[in-house]
Motif scaffolding. Sequence first.
Motif, PDB file in Angstrom:
ATOM      1  N   GLN A  11       0.834  -1.202   0.000  1.00 26.04           N
ATOM      2  CA  GLN A  11       0.000   0.000   0.000  1.00 26.04           C
ATOM      3  C   GLN A  11       0.874   1.259   0.000  1.00 26.04           C
ATOM      4  O   GLN A  11       0.595   2.215  -0.730  1.00 26.04           O
ATOM      5  CB  GLN A  11      -0.919   0.012   1.217  1.00 26.04           C
ATOM      6  CG  GLN A  11      -1.804   1.231   1.276  1.00 26.04           C
ATOM      7  CD  GLN A  11      -2.655   1.281   2.543  1.00 26.04           C
ATOM      8  OE1 GLN A  11      -2.394   0.609   3.514  1.00 26.04           O
ATOM      9  NE2 GLN A  11      -3.681   2.108   2.513  1.00 26.04           N
ATOM     10  N   ILE A  15       0.831   4.014  -3.011  1.00 29.84           N
ATOM     11  CA  ILE A  15       0.500   5.419  -2.743  1.00 29.84           C
ATOM     12  C   ILE A  15       1.669   6.323  -3.121  1.00 29.84           C
ATOM     13  O   ILE A  15       1.485   7.385  -3.703  1.00 29.84           O
ATOM     14  CB  ILE A  15       0.091   5.620  -1.265  1.00 29.84           C
ATOM     15  CG1 ILE A  15      -1.236   4.912  -1.007  1.00 29.84           C
ATOM     16  CG2 ILE A  15      -0.033   7.098  -0.920  1.00 29.84           C
ATOM     17  CD1 ILE A  15      -1.610   4.834   0.462  1.00 29.84           C
ATOM     18  N   ALA A  19       1.518   9.298  -5.766  1.00 30.23           N
ATOM     19  CA  ALA A  19       1.894  10.650  -5.341  1.00 30.23           C
ATOM     20  C   ALA A  19       2.999  11.201  -6.246  1.00 30.23           C
ATOM     21  O   ALA A  19       2.976  12.372  -6.629  1.00 30.23           O
ATOM     22  CB  ALA A  19       2.346  10.640  -3.880  1.00 30.23           C
ATOM     23  N   SER A 123      -5.170  15.395  -8.258  1.00 27.82           N
ATOM     24  CA  SER A 123      -5.142  14.712  -6.967  1.00 27.82           C
ATOM     25  C   SER A 123      -6.542  14.481  -6.420  1.00 27.82           C
ATOM     26  O   SER A 123      -6.780  13.514  -5.705  1.00 27.82           O
ATOM     27  CB  SER A 123      -4.330  15.525  -5.949  1.00 27.82           C
ATOM     28  OG  SER A 123      -3.011  15.664  -6.362  1.00 27.82           O
ATOM     29  N   GLY A 127      -7.940  10.961  -5.495  1.00 23.18           N
ATOM     30  CA  GLY A 127      -8.483  10.807  -4.145  1.00 23.18           C
ATOM     31  C   GLY A 127      -9.845  10.146  -4.157  1.00 23.18           C
ATOM     32  O   GLY A 127     -10.146   9.310  -3.301  1.00 23.18           O
ATOM     33  N   LEU A 130      -9.157   6.506  -4.710  1.00 23.17           N
ATOM     34  CA  LEU A 130      -8.596   5.882  -3.506  1.00 23.17           C
ATOM     35  C   LEU A 130      -9.632   5.779  -2.398  1.00 23.17           C
ATOM     36  O   LEU A 130      -9.611   4.835  -1.613  1.00 23.17           O
ATOM     37  CB  LEU A 130      -7.373   6.670  -3.027  1.00 23.17           C
ATOM     38  CG  LEU A 130      -6.149   6.591  -3.924  1.00 23.17           C
ATOM     39  CD1 LEU A 130      -5.052   7.505  -3.408  1.00 23.17           C
ATOM     40  CD2 LEU A 130      -5.641   5.174  -4.026  1.00 23.17           C
ATOM     41  N   GLY A 135      -8.373   3.212   1.270  1.00 23.55           N
ATOM     42  CA  GLY A 135      -6.957   3.280   1.611  1.00 23.55           C
ATOM     43  C   GLY A 135      -6.745   4.060   2.906  1.00 23.55           C
ATOM     44  O   GLY A 135      -7.681   4.599   3.492  1.00 23.55           O
ATOM     45  N   THR A 140      -2.021   8.633   2.906  1.00 28.76           N
ATOM     46  CA  THR A 140      -2.196   9.108   1.537  1.00 28.76           C
ATOM     47  C   THR A 140      -2.081  10.617   1.451  1.00 28.76           C
ATOM     48  O   THR A 140      -1.353  11.154   0.611  1.00 28.76           O
ATOM     49  CB  THR A 140      -3.563   8.660   0.981  1.00 28.76           C
ATOM     50  OG1 THR A 140      -3.630   7.235   1.042  1.00 28.76           O
ATOM     51  CG2 THR A 140      -3.766   9.121  -0.444  1.00 28.76           C
ATOM     52  N   PHE A 144       0.939  12.529  -0.467  1.00 26.74           N
ATOM     53  CA  PHE A 144       0.638  13.380  -1.618  1.00 26.74           C
ATOM     54  C   PHE A 144       1.177  14.792  -1.386  1.00 26.74           C
ATOM     55  O   PHE A 144       1.735  15.401  -2.292  1.00 26.74           O
ATOM     56  CB  PHE A 144      -0.868  13.434  -1.864  1.00 26.74           C
ATOM     57  CG  PHE A 144      -1.413  12.288  -2.684  1.00 26.74           C
ATOM     58  CD1 PHE A 144      -0.927  11.004  -2.539  1.00 26.74           C
ATOM     59  CD2 PHE A 144      -2.429  12.503  -3.584  1.00 26.74           C
ATOM     60  CE1 PHE A 144      -1.439   9.957  -3.282  1.00 26.74           C
ATOM     61  CE2 PHE A 144      -2.941  11.465  -4.343  1.00 26.74           C
ATOM     62  CZ  PHE A 144      -2.441  10.186  -4.191  1.00 26.74           C
TER      63      PHE A 144
END
Length: 187
Positions: A11, A15, A19, A123, A127, A130, A135, A140, A144
């Motif tokens: 994970q 991520i 990012a 993003s 998002g 995600l 997540g 996250t 990011f």
Amino acid sequence: MDWTSPLVWGQIITIWLMAAALGLDALSLGLGIGMKGIRKLDILKVSAVIALFHMLMPLGGMLMGGYISILLGHVATICGGALLILLGTHMLYSSLRSDESRSVDHRSFWGLMLFSLSVSIDSFSVGVSLGMFAGDLVLTVLMFGVMGGLMSVAGLMLGRRVGQWIGEYGEALGGVILLAFGIKFLI
């Protein structure tokens, strides 16, 4: 969180790659602004605002994606993957279309807000995707933000020294990465 679990590290790596892919947009646009000349104090200011936007946009998207996931159930995974494919395709298309001029006055308040929003809007969409996959929200958002800030610093600093061709390839690479994750979620 069990830091020895391969799932946790999977994970984290996923991520981080997302990012980094989204941060490439900040890098590429930062290169363009940096080549026009920018003070170091402005680099810090612009990068801090971009980092903030790179945290707020996916946070809003994840909250919305979580809500959509509750409504749609398993279909949400397919929708999230499709959204990433569309976003990656759009980033690739934008990078190949060279007739667009992306000049923003980063020294004004509204110019800074517009620039930060333009490099962070992707993003939000990621998002949402995600959020559908449930997540880790804090990890996250922080990752990011850190990547968006670091990539913008790198872009602005490098922009003072290198040509504009890197910016086009950076956005294309980000699009390919998001496209690949979208395909992965659909398979």
